[in-house]
Design an enzyme around this catalytic site. Sequence first.
Site, PDB file in Angstrom:
ATOM      1  N   VAL A   4       0.833  -1.203   0.000  1.00  0.00           N
ATOM      2  CA  VAL A   4       0.000   0.000   0.000  1.00  0.00           C
ATOM      3  C   VAL A   4       0.871   1.259   0.000  1.00  0.00           C
ATOM      4  CG1 VAL A   4      -1.710   1.325   1.329  1.00  0.00           C
ATOM      5  CG2 VAL A   4      -1.965  -1.150   1.062  1.00  0.00           C
ATOM      6  N   GLU A   5       1.950   1.246   0.756  1.00  0.00           N
ATOM      7  CA  GLU A   5       2.801   2.436   0.884  1.00  0.00           C
ATOM      8  C   GLU A   5       3.593   2.739  -0.384  1.00  0.00           C
ATOM      9  OE1 GLU A   5       2.699   4.765   2.825  1.00  0.00           O
ATOM     10  OE2 GLU A   5       2.719   4.229   4.931  1.00  0.00           O
ATOM     11  N   SER A   6       4.256   1.729  -0.949  1.00  0.00           N
ATOM     12  CA  SER A   6       5.218   2.004  -2.024  1.00  0.00           C
ATOM     13  C   SER A   6       5.034   1.154  -3.274  1.00  0.00           C
ATOM     14  CB  SER A   6       6.636   1.778  -1.507  1.00  0.00           C
ATOM     15  OG  SER A   6       6.849   0.396  -1.258  1.00  0.00           O
TER      16      SER A   6
END
Length: 142
Positions: free
Chosen positions: A13-15
Site C-alpha cells: 500500500v505504501e510504495s
Amino acid sequence: KMDPLWVMSIIKVESRFAPNVESRKGAVGLMQLLPSTARDIAPEIGLTHFEDDDLKNPDINLHLGFQYLTRLQRMFPDDEVAVLAAYNAGPGITQQWRQGKPVLDLSDIPYPETRRFVQQVKETYSFLKAVQRWKNVFGFGS
C-alpha cells in the site's frame, strides 16, 4: 513477531514495492518512512551514522520500518487499526482519536487518507492470507 504478510501489505500500500519512491510529504522507500522518523529510530537498531539517503536501501528501510512498527505495537497493544493509523498519520494524533477507547474503529479516523490507508492494508492482508490458504490447500505451500 509480526506476520510477514501484514508487513508486506503495508509495503504494497505504501510504495507498491518500489524502493526509491518518495512521497509528496517526503516519506521515502519501501515502507515510506519520513527521514525524521528514521533518524529517531536509527539508534535503536544500531545505525550510528544514518543519512536520509539510507532510506532508499531496502535492507535499511525494512529494518527501520519493522522497528517503527514494533514501537507502535507497544504503544497500541492489541489495536491493529491504531497501529496502522499511527503509522500513517502519527502516534500523537492517533492517541487523540482513540481517547479513552479500548480500540480505534475505522470510523474514528477523521483523515480520509489515513482511513483509506488502514482499509487498503486490511484488504491487502486479507487477500494475501487467502492466497496463502489456497496455496496450502493445493500443496504449493511447502
